[in-house]
Design an enzyme around this catalytic site. Sequence first.
Site, PDB file in Angstrom:
ATOM      1  N   GLU A  82       0.845  -1.205   0.000  1.00  0.00           N
ATOM      2  CA  GLU A  82       0.000   0.000   0.000  1.00  0.00           C
ATOM      3  C   GLU A  82       0.872   1.243   0.000  1.00  0.00           C
ATOM      4  OE1 GLU A  82      -3.279  -0.307   2.754  1.00  0.00           O
ATOM      5  OE2 GLU A  82      -3.292   1.850   3.112  1.00  0.00           O
ATOM      6  N   ASP A  84       0.208   5.322   0.579  1.00  0.00           N
ATOM      7  CA  ASP A  84      -0.873   6.136   1.148  1.00  0.00           C
ATOM      8  C   ASP A  84      -0.639   7.630   1.151  1.00  0.00           C
ATOM      9  OD1 ASP A  84      -2.521   4.158   2.105  1.00  0.00           O
ATOM     10  OD2 ASP A  84      -1.763   4.215   4.148  1.00  0.00           O
ATOM     11  N   GLU A  86      -3.042  10.404   3.123  1.00  0.00           N
ATOM     12  CA  GLU A  86      -4.251  10.641   3.921  1.00  0.00           C
ATOM     13  C   GLU A  86      -4.216  12.089   4.387  1.00  0.00           C
ATOM     14  OE1 GLU A  86      -6.077   7.072   6.225  1.00  0.00           O
ATOM     15  OE2 GLU A  86      -3.958   7.116   6.722  1.00  0.00           O
ATOM     16  N   GLY A 180      -5.239  13.707  17.891  1.00  0.00           N
ATOM     17  CA  GLY A 180      -5.320  12.411  18.566  1.00  0.00           C
ATOM     18  C   GLY A 180      -6.717  12.041  19.030  1.00  0.00           C
TER      19      GLY A 180
END
Length: 268
Positions: A82, A84, A86, A180
């Site tokens: 993969e 990525d 994001e 978070g």
Amino acid sequence: MVISASDLNQDFQITWGDGRAKIVNNGELLTLSLDKASGSGFESKNEYLYGQIDMQLKLVAGNSAGTVTAYYLSSKGSTWDEIDFEFLGNLSGDPYILHTNVFSQGKGNREQQFYLWFDPTADFHTYSILWNPRHIIFSVDGTPIRKFKNLESAGVPYPKNQPMRIYSSLWNADDWATRGGLVKTDWTQAPFTASYRNFKANACVINAGKSSCSSNSPSSTSNSWLSQELDSAAEKRLKWVQNNYMIYNYCSDAKRFPQGFPTECKMA
């Protein structure tokens, strides 16, 4: 070798979202939206094994805290590969975080995160992945931000034999995405929308186990990306981004690796 552009209907199919994802303007524009009930997503019709993949994105504007727009290449199975991008949303006025990762044979944990040097919600910008046998290069508007080298010779697995599709989704991740998980999605701002256009793939398409970049095809400028390296000017731009805009690098996170850093970190 296939170069795709213009009509997104030719290259992509909407996979989920119950009408929240749309391809409009005769295939020129794809939009994903997210509300409290669901997000949405799409995937490429083709599978690729190496390529130069470009897509223009305009991200969720305003208070996008809690939302994640994911745009990535991935294979299937328990030892998947993969690559990525994001985009982690944030409160109005606070910068987006661009989160990158590389998985090989099911192992990731190679996160690097960046701020951008522009507002990614005000206009479209080009996010690119160059994936060839030498390295994976993540770029934004032609500026490289990350390079992951093929270090198989040192025992680091490298994505090289699993065809990958392109996937993208817009979803709610307010349990972790913003500070978070401290900042939750404000559903009064919904629906949230991300937009896509100008897809281009100069890539090896895999069909019935055969690659469109067969080794006996004559080499030409069209597949120069298969051996492309960064020139010295691009290496300088990469350093500029990493010195000024990188906010997290797994290769600097000593607490996370008490037994010592991963091999590729020691060889960087």
